[in-house]
Write an enzyme that holds these catalytic residues in place. Structure first.
Site, PDB file in Angstrom:
ATOM      1  N   CYS A  29      53.421  20.216  66.465  1.00 46.13           N
ATOM      2  CA  CYS A  29      53.598  21.056  67.595  1.00 46.13           C
ATOM      3  C   CYS A  29      54.670  20.455  68.718  1.00 46.13           C
ATOM      4  CB  CYS A  29      52.202  21.302  68.432  1.00 46.13           C
ATOM      5  SG  CYS A  29      51.480  19.767  68.830  1.00 46.13           S
ATOM      6  N   HIS A  76      46.094  17.369  85.682  1.00 43.01           N
ATOM      7  CA  HIS A  76      46.112  18.328  84.084  1.00 43.01           C
ATOM      8  C   HIS A  76      46.872  17.418  83.042  1.00 43.01           C
ATOM      9  CE1 HIS A  76      47.128  21.683  81.738  1.00 43.01           C
ATOM     10  NE2 HIS A  76      47.958  21.070  81.664  1.00 43.01           N
ATOM     11  N   HIS A 102      45.458  20.752  76.650  1.00 39.42           N
ATOM     12  CA  HIS A 102      44.625  21.745  76.084  1.00 39.42           C
ATOM     13  C   HIS A 102      43.624  21.011  74.973  1.00 39.42           C
ATOM     14  CE1 HIS A 102      46.778  24.147  78.886  1.00 39.42           C
ATOM     15  NE2 HIS A 102      45.800  24.936  79.240  1.00 39.42           N
ATOM     16  N   ASP A 128      41.893  23.837  65.777  1.00 34.72           N
ATOM     17  CA  ASP A 128      42.711  24.028  64.708  1.00 34.72           C
ATOM     18  C   ASP A 128      43.130  22.359  64.209  1.00 34.72           C
ATOM     19  OD1 ASP A 128      44.669  23.168  66.531  1.00 34.72           O
ATOM     20  OD2 ASP A 128      45.722  24.844  66.336  1.00 34.72           O
ATOM     21  N   ARG A 159      42.097  19.231  68.316  1.00 36.74           N
ATOM     22  CA  ARG A 159      43.399  19.099  68.653  1.00 36.74           C
ATOM     23  C   ARG A 159      43.345  18.994  69.839  1.00 36.74           C
ATOM     24  NH1 ARG A 159      48.200  21.636  69.058  1.00 36.74           N
ATOM     25  NH2 ARG A 159      47.284  23.641  68.694  1.00 36.74           N
ATOM     26  N   CYS A 190      46.025  18.595  72.589  1.00 39.86           N
ATOM     27  CA  CYS A 190      47.402  18.587  72.693  1.00 39.86           C
ATOM     28  C   CYS A 190      47.718  18.257  74.040  1.00 39.86           C
ATOM     29  CB  CYS A 190      47.683  20.084  72.434  1.00 39.86           C
ATOM     30  SG  CYS A 190      49.610  20.313  72.292  1.00 39.86           S
TER      31      CYS A 190
END
Length: 315
Positions: free
Chosen positions: A231, A268, A271, A275, A283, A285
């Site tokens: 990704c 922050h 997320h 998957d 995951r 990310c």
């Protein structure tokens, strides 16, 4: 132990601001301030009993003073609203501080006076201060609602206007961070931004070590749990321990997803998606800009020696 009772509209939103603080023993949602000797949600909401929705907080005053609880109370209510709180209207949703002692009454009056003198709000502060009355715990469905129904809670918290109200009137002082962090680091951690894929520091990192919060240094992820998800961002199957991060429903876009934030600094991070690799299938990310990588051979020197244990077990 001591108890504090605050009414600030929907009790669903009055629990979380207090529960995670050191010194808080218990927060119970319930009803108080009415003449009747019992209360239920439907009766209180309709105004039949004269009660208001409130929370009863049991706390250790040697660890967190009552004055601190008052400070938090002001940041999660609209003390200028005579007819309710945010989207909840009517007498059952008034903003009231119920005091259990003369000391609490004096502290509450002083805190309210300080807020009025600050000029923070354009309209008059009308929050009442009353002597505590009998408190009746609400039905089990309403207890810890934010934990049992996190998605519904997130939708309500944002949709009611509470989130925007706090952002407007109680903004974080980010002056130091703005000078300390690089622009992308600030954008990601403080403004919930996302860095470009494949154009960041750690998306293809192969070195062993741990990742810590760029703001606070709190440990978050291990390279042992990192994998190439294709990704363009660093991806992990799990945090070092679940307690090191906090999940919140992100309802800011039409694509509902779970946001990951650091627990102490509230940065922050990214997320989490479902998957990832089996068996957990998660995951994480994460934005590189939210992280600082500490190589394994530098852990001891930088004060993270305890985490060498992560690399002593064969992967």
């Amino acid at each position: 132990m001591e108890k504090a009772i605050f009414a600030g509209g929907c009790f669903w939103c009055m629990v979380r601001p207090f529960t995670e603080l050191e010194g808080i023993v218990k927060v119970v949602s319930g009803y108080t301030g009415g003449a009747e000797k019992d209360a239920s949600y439907s009766a209180v909401k309709s105004g039949e009993t004269g009660h208001v929705e409130a929370v009863e907080i049991t706390f250790n005053p040697t660890k967190i003073p009552y004055s601190k609880l008052l400070e938090i109370f002001w940041t999660v209510t609209d003390p200028t609203d005579e007819d309710g709180q945010f989207t909840d209207r009517g007498p059952a949703y008034q903003s009231i501080i119920f005091t259990n002692s003369n000391e609490q009454r004096i502290a509450a009056e002083a805190s309210r006076s300080a807020l009025i003198q600050s000029g923070r709000f354009e309209k008059p502060v009308i929050t009442k201060i009353k002597e505590a009355a009998d408190f009746y715990p609400a039905e089990e469905f309403h207890q810890d609602f934010d934990l049992k129904n996190p998605f519904r809670y997130s939708l309500y918290y944002q949709g009611s206007g509470r989130k925007e109200f706090k952002r407007r009137y109680w903004p974080k002082d980010r002056t130091v961070l703005k000078n300390k962090l690089e622009p992308m680091q600030y954008f990601v951690t403080q403004e919930n931004g996302t860095e470009p894929p494949f154009e960041n520091a750690y998306w293809d990192n192969q070195e062993e070590g741990i990742y810590v919060d760029i703001v606070s240094g709190e440990p978050l992820f291990s390279s042992r749990d990192q994998y190439d998800a294709g990704c363009g961002w660093p991806s992990f199957t799990k945090p070092i321990t679940p307690s090191m991060v906090r999940e919140e429903w992100d309802v800011s876009t039409k694509h509902t997803r779970k946001e990951i934030r650091s627990r102490d600094a509230d940065s922050h991070l990214g997320h989490v998606f479902e998957d990832g690799p089996k068996p957990e299938g998660l995951r994480y990310c994460i934005n590189s800009a939210a992280l600082r990588f500490i190589p394994k051979d530098m852990l001891e020197e930088e004060g993270y020696g305890d985490f060498l244990l992560l690399f002593s077990v064969r992967k």
